[in-house]
Write a protein that holds these residues in place. Sequence first.
Motif, PDB file in Angstrom:
ATOM      1  N   THR A 104       5.131  -5.469  -2.969  1.00 28.49           N
ATOM      2  CA  THR A 104       5.412  -5.010  -1.607  1.00 28.49           C
ATOM      3  C   THR A 104       4.542  -3.808  -1.234  1.00 28.49           C
ATOM      4  OG1 THR A 104       7.247  -3.608  -2.388  1.00 28.49           O
ATOM      5  CG2 THR A 104       7.789  -5.854  -1.681  1.00 28.49           C
ATOM      6  N   GLY A 105       4.325  -2.901  -2.203  1.00 30.33           N
ATOM      7  CA  GLY A 105       3.508  -1.723  -1.924  1.00 30.33           C
ATOM      8  C   GLY A 105       2.046  -2.075  -1.723  1.00 30.33           C
ATOM      9  N   MET A 162      -2.224  -5.239   3.944  1.00 31.34           N
ATOM     10  CA  MET A 162      -1.899  -6.086   5.093  1.00 31.34           C
ATOM     11  C   MET A 162      -1.293  -5.295   6.255  1.00 31.34           C
ATOM     12  SD  MET A 162      -0.349  -9.433   3.141  1.00 31.34           S
ATOM     13  CE  MET A 162      -1.258 -10.256   1.836  1.00 31.34           C
ATOM     14  N   SER A 163      -0.195  -4.588   5.977  1.00 27.51           N
ATOM     15  CA  SER A 163       0.471  -3.866   7.069  1.00 27.51           C
ATOM     16  C   SER A 163      -0.411  -2.760   7.637  1.00 27.51           C
ATOM     17  CB  SER A 163       1.801  -3.283   6.583  1.00 27.51           C
ATOM     18  OG  SER A 163       2.691  -4.318   6.203  1.00 27.51           O
ATOM     19  N   MET A 164      -1.152  -2.064   6.775  1.00 34.08           N
ATOM     20  CA  MET A 164      -2.065  -1.014   7.238  1.00 34.08           C
ATOM     21  C   MET A 164      -3.438  -1.574   7.615  1.00 34.08           C
ATOM     22  SD  MET A 164      -1.332   2.147   4.622  1.00 34.08           S
ATOM     23  CE  MET A 164       0.308   2.846   4.456  1.00 34.08           C
ATOM     24  N   ASN A 165      -3.641  -2.866   7.338  1.00 34.09           N
ATOM     25  CA  ASN A 165      -4.907  -3.546   7.674  1.00 34.09           C
ATOM     26  C   ASN A 165      -6.132  -2.899   7.031  1.00 34.09           C
ATOM     27  OD1 ASN A 165      -3.753  -5.558   9.428  1.00 34.09           O
ATOM     28  ND2 ASN A 165      -3.484  -3.937  10.959  1.00 34.09           N
ATOM     29  N   LEU A 166      -5.959  -2.378   5.806  1.00 36.07           N
ATOM     30  CA  LEU A 166      -7.082  -1.760   5.109  1.00 36.07           C
ATOM     31  C   LEU A 166      -7.912  -2.784   4.338  1.00 36.07           C
ATOM     32  CD1 LEU A 166      -5.513   1.568   3.757  1.00 36.07           C
ATOM     33  CD2 LEU A 166      -6.878   1.195   5.820  1.00 36.07           C
ATOM     34  N   GLY A 167      -7.338  -3.944   4.081  1.00 31.90           N
ATOM     35  CA  GLY A 167      -8.068  -4.985   3.366  1.00 31.90           C
ATOM     36  C   GLY A 167      -7.944  -4.846   1.860  1.00 31.90           C
ATOM     37  N   TYR A 168      -8.285  -5.916   1.161  1.00 34.68           N
ATOM     38  CA  TYR A 168      -8.103  -5.948  -0.287  1.00 34.68           C
ATOM     39  C   TYR A 168      -9.085  -5.039  -1.033  1.00 34.68           C
ATOM     40  CZ  TYR A 168      -5.347 -10.052   0.988  1.00 34.68           C
ATOM     41  OH  TYR A 168      -4.434 -10.896   1.555  1.00 34.68           O
ATOM     42  N   ALA A 169     -10.315  -4.944  -0.552  1.00 32.00           N
ATOM     43  CA  ALA A 169     -11.309  -4.120  -1.247  1.00 32.00           C
ATOM     44  C   ALA A 169     -10.928  -2.643  -1.184  1.00 32.00           C
ATOM     45  CB  ALA A 169     -12.691  -4.346  -0.647  1.00 32.00           C
ATOM     46  N   VAL A 170     -10.579  -2.163   0.005  1.00 25.97           N
ATOM     47  CA  VAL A 170     -10.197  -0.761   0.165  1.00 25.97           C
ATOM     48  C   VAL A 170      -8.895  -0.478  -0.579  1.00 25.97           C
ATOM     49  CG1 VAL A 170      -9.494   1.018   1.821  1.00 25.97           C
ATOM     50  CG2 VAL A 170     -11.396  -0.515   2.356  1.00 25.97           C
ATOM     51  N   LEU A 193      11.699 -13.561   3.682  1.00 22.93           N
ATOM     52  CA  LEU A 193      12.785 -12.983   4.467  1.00 22.93           C
ATOM     53  C   LEU A 193      12.267 -12.097   5.593  1.00 22.93           C
ATOM     54  CD1 LEU A 193      15.324 -12.011   1.652  1.00 22.93           C
ATOM     55  CD2 LEU A 193      15.327 -14.045   3.091  1.00 22.93           C
ATOM     56  N   ALA A 194      10.953 -11.873   5.639  1.00 25.21           N
ATOM     57  CA  ALA A 194      10.308 -11.089   6.700  1.00 25.21           C
ATOM     58  C   ALA A 194      10.840  -9.658   6.779  1.00 25.21           C
ATOM     59  CB  ALA A 194      10.466 -11.791   8.057  1.00 25.21           C
ATOM     60  N   LEU A 195      11.210  -9.067   5.638  1.00 28.22           N
ATOM     61  CA  LEU A 195      11.642  -7.673   5.626  1.00 28.22           C
ATOM     62  C   LEU A 195      10.431  -6.758   5.745  1.00 28.22           C
ATOM     63  CD1 LEU A 195      14.270  -7.728   2.715  1.00 28.22           C
ATOM     64  CD2 LEU A 195      14.667  -8.021   5.172  1.00 28.22           C
ATOM     65  N   SER A 196      10.656  -5.571   6.228  1.00 25.13           N
ATOM     66  CA  SER A 196       9.586  -4.587   6.347  1.00 25.13           C
ATOM     67  C   SER A 196       9.030  -4.251   4.953  1.00 25.13           C
ATOM     68  CB  SER A 196      10.111  -3.300   6.988  1.00 25.13           C
ATOM     69  OG  SER A 196       9.228  -2.223   6.781  1.00 25.13           O
ATOM     70  N   ARG A 197       7.693  -4.317   4.807  1.00 25.60           N
ATOM     71  CA  ARG A 197       7.089  -3.955   3.524  1.00 25.60           C
ATOM     72  C   ARG A 197       7.337  -2.493   3.196  1.00 25.60           C
ATOM     73  NH1 ARG A 197       2.593  -7.272   5.713  1.00 25.60           N
ATOM     74  NH2 ARG A 197       2.659  -9.287   4.642  1.00 25.60           N
ATOM     75  N   TYR A 198       7.317  -1.655   4.223  1.00 26.63           N
ATOM     76  CA  TYR A 198       7.568  -0.235   4.004  1.00 26.63           C
ATOM     77  C   TYR A 198       9.009  -0.001   3.550  1.00 26.63           C
ATOM     78  CZ  TYR A 198       3.287   0.160   6.804  1.00 26.63           C
ATOM     79  OH  TYR A 198       2.013   0.035   7.289  1.00 26.63           O
ATOM     80  N   GLY A 199       9.939  -0.662   4.242  1.00 24.76           N
ATOM     81  CA  GLY A 199      11.349  -0.496   3.893  1.00 24.76           C
ATOM     82  C   GLY A 199      11.661  -1.023   2.505  1.00 24.76           C
ATOM     83  N   ALA A 200      11.140  -2.222   2.199  1.00 28.31           N
ATOM     84  CA  ALA A 200      11.378  -2.808   0.882  1.00 28.31           C
ATOM     85  C   ALA A 200      10.774  -1.941  -0.217  1.00 28.31           C
ATOM     86  CB  ALA A 200      10.793  -4.219   0.821  1.00 28.31           C
TER      87      ALA A 200
END
Length: 256
Positions: free
Chosen positions: A31-32, A38-46, A223-230
């Motif tokens: 989740t982190g 994904m949620s911050m849209n930084l991408g996998y490389a960054v 379950l579409a829970l918030s990644r930040y919350g989880a």
Amino acid sequence: MAKLEETLGKVPALTLGFWIVKIAATTLGETGGDAVTMSMNLGYAVGTAIFAVAFLATVALQVRATRFHPALFWLVIVTTTTVGTTLADLLDRSLGIGYLGGTCILVALLLATLFTWQRSQGSISIDSIVSRKAEFFYWLTILFSQTLGTALGDWTADDKGGLGLGYAWGAVVFGAGLLVVIGLYYGTKISRTALFWAAFVLTRPLGATVGDFLDKPLANGGLALSRYGASAALLVFIVLAVLLLPQRAEKVRASA
């Protein structure tokens, strides 16, 4: 002939508390890692670069430590799970290797590390980690196993390039695998070291599929829970578990 005596090492003993925190940490890694990439849209490389720096910093502190510090040890574990998540996604998705290809590469790297560790140190048991070289192999093995877990979990659950079992059924499969390892532990005389590493590897895809089940969209079987919350909830749980559950250092065999 050197006499062997037992001293306290820098890794935790394999208690029930160890496995509870380990599974929670692997779930947090999923989740982190997804929250950053994904949620911050930084991408996998960054994301991989960020967590790789965190891993190198924390593992350096762990190696320099002279005794077991529960908070530091589990912080390193969390950094291995997060960098493992983003690195596996980078290999599988950004570089186009695919889930199966990434899984095969990481299995090869994991087995090669264990083989080299065994040949170099004579044992891959956690009660033989008495030197910095052994620690290096230990953490490299953990890093590859955590990365493998993400690739293997995604390959099992995803219907695009994978087996398509879904995240919930993927978690059931890996949970069942852990039950088999437990049964072998109590019912056979198979090497305890081999069973430990089998269980250690299996907890990672279990955590990966549970993490994906929590935060992936409903249309994808999550379950579409918030990644930040989880992630925050899992972090609080890990902190409480480390504080409340018994945490003691593993005894190691050192030459006197």
